[in-house]
Design an enzyme around this catalytic site. Structure first.
Site, short mmCIF file in Angstrom:
data_model
loop_
_atom_site.label_atom_id
_atom_site.label_comp_id
_atom_site.label_asym_id
_atom_site.label_seq_id
_atom_site.Cartn_x
_atom_site.Cartn_y
_atom_site.Cartn_z
N HIS A 133 2.00 121.29 98.21
CA HIS A 133 2.66 120.33 99.09
C HIS A 133 3.06 119.06 98.32
O HIS A 133 4.16 118.55 98.47
CB HIS A 133 1.73 119.96 100.25
CG HIS A 133 2.27 118.91 101.17
ND1 HIS A 133 3.20 119.20 102.14
CD2 HIS A 133 2.04 117.58 101.23
CE1 HIS A 133 3.52 118.07 102.77
NE2 HIS A 133 2.83 117.07 102.23
N GLU A 134 2.14 118.55 97.50
CA GLU A 134 2.43 117.31 96.77
C GLU A 134 3.60 117.49 95.82
O GLU A 134 4.48 116.64 95.73
CB GLU A 134 1.18 116.82 96.02
CG GLU A 134 0.06 116.38 96.94
CD GLU A 134 0.49 115.29 97.92
OE1 GLU A 134 0.97 114.24 97.48
OE2 GLU A 134 0.36 115.51 99.14
N HIS A 151 -4.77 112.08 96.40
CA HIS A 151 -3.86 112.65 97.39
C HIS A 151 -2.53 112.96 96.68
O HIS A 151 -2.09 114.09 96.68
CB HIS A 151 -3.67 111.70 98.58
CG HIS A 151 -2.94 112.32 99.73
ND1 HIS A 151 -2.92 111.78 100.99
CD2 HIS A 151 -2.20 113.44 99.80
CE1 HIS A 151 -2.19 112.56 101.79
NE2 HIS A 151 -1.74 113.57 101.10
N LYS A 194 6.97 118.31 98.00
CA LYS A 194 7.48 117.18 98.79
C LYS A 194 7.85 116.00 97.90
O LYS A 194 8.93 115.43 98.01
CB LYS A 194 6.45 116.75 99.84
CG LYS A 194 6.93 115.57 100.69
CD LYS A 194 6.00 115.29 101.86
CE LYS A 194 6.51 114.10 102.66
NZ LYS A 194 5.56 113.71 103.71
N HIS A 195 6.92 115.58 97.02
CA HIS A 195 7.11 114.34 96.25
C HIS A 195 7.56 114.62 94.82
O HIS A 195 8.46 113.97 94.30
CB HIS A 195 5.81 113.54 96.22
CG HIS A 195 5.24 113.26 97.58
ND1 HIS A 195 5.78 112.33 98.44
CD2 HIS A 195 4.19 113.82 98.25
CE1 HIS A 195 5.07 112.31 99.57
NE2 HIS A 195 4.11 113.21 99.48
#
Ligand SMILES: *[C@@H]1O[C@H](CO)[C@@H](O)[C@H](O)[C@H]1NC(C)=O
Ligand SMILES: *[C@@H]1O[C@H](CO)[C@@H](O)[C@H](O)[C@H]1NC(C)=O
Length: 244
Positions: free
Chosen positions: A116-117, A61, A120-121
């Site tokens: 997204h990963e 993830h 966002k992170h």
């Protein structure tokens, strides 16, 4: 004249030394993997990955920076968004072990999950990683840890059966030295099941550490380990998707 040049040189040198990289401004990482079977048999259903070379296995993830108080930084830099050309040499491996089964977007599009990963992170960990090393580090941990094997050695298999939450945690603890956090979701009948595994890493993502903040989420003392999505049901899902 010479004195001035020497002094100027010394000042410049001290500026260079003092601008060494700043330390991470977060406390630790969660490294999170998920079990596609728990997406496909939940009420949300699943969208199988667009390409055929996905492994029947746990999927990455992401790697998420965390604060000790249970909160986390997110979306830290709009000027360095995901650029697939920076990871083109990794895409083959990412398609196998980091694919999107559709809780987040549907129809599935793993590019969206990667994007997204990072956005966002990843943008919050640029004191430690650039885009390439962020994705590579995720792949390296995934390569190092074969969760299916680790669990199978203790008789824990994705056969739809119920297993003790502590048995699952202990099997992983025996391998890495620290208990993982486990996140459950529910199948359509409301049975709690293994969904995501959280491991904690130090703030350079070098070593596993005891979780400063335990991310245990909504499990029961016995949880289901759902089967990996079967080819037959995937065929049905695929034809439904292609007909809309
Ligand atoms: C949690 O810690 C971070 C970093 O120290 C801080 O910025 C944030 O305000 C804290 N949040 C809460 C709810 O305490
Ligand atoms: C997948 O997502 C990326 C990034 O948003 C987009 O450029 C691409 O067109 C999408 N592909 C499909 C098949 O939807």
């Amino acid at each position: 004249m010479r004195g001035i040049i020497v002094v100027t040189f010394l000042i410049l040198q001290s500026l260079v030394v003092s601008s060494s990289p700043s330390p991470p401004d977060f406390n630790f990482f969660y490294w999170v993997t998920y079990w596609p079977g728990a997406i496909c048999d939940s009420q949300k259903g699943c969208c199988p990955p667009p390409r055929g070379n996905t492994a029947s296995d746990f999927m990455i993830h992401g790697l998420w920076p965390q604060f000790n108080n249970g909160t986390w930084p997110a979306f830290c830099d709009q000027t360095n968004l995901f650029d697939i050309s920076k990871v083109s040499d990794l895409v083959n491996k990412m398609e196998k072990k980091w694919t999107e089964w559709g809780v987040w977007t549907c129809p599935s599009n793993e590019t969206n999950l990667w994007e997204h990963e990072w956005n966002k992170h990843g943008t919050c960990v640029q004191t430690v990683f650039d885009q390439h090393s962020y994705f590579l580090t995720n792949l390296k941990f995934r390569q190092k840890l074969n969760f299916l094997n680790i669990l199978k050695q203790k008789g824990i298999k994705p056969d739809g059966g119920l297993y003790g939450l502590d048995e699952i945690k202990n099997a992983i603890k025996r391998k890495i030295g620290f208990a993982p956090g486990i996140e459950c979701n529910e199948d359509v009948k409301g049975t709690k099941q293994l969904f995501q595994i959280y491991l904690c890493l130090d703030n350079y993502a070098k070593e596993f550490v005891e979780c400063p903040y335990v991310p245990d989420k909504s499990c029961a003392s016995k949880i289901k380990f759902p089967k990996f999505p079967q080819k037959d049901s995937l065929g049905e899902t695929l034809s439904v998707i292609s007909s809309v």
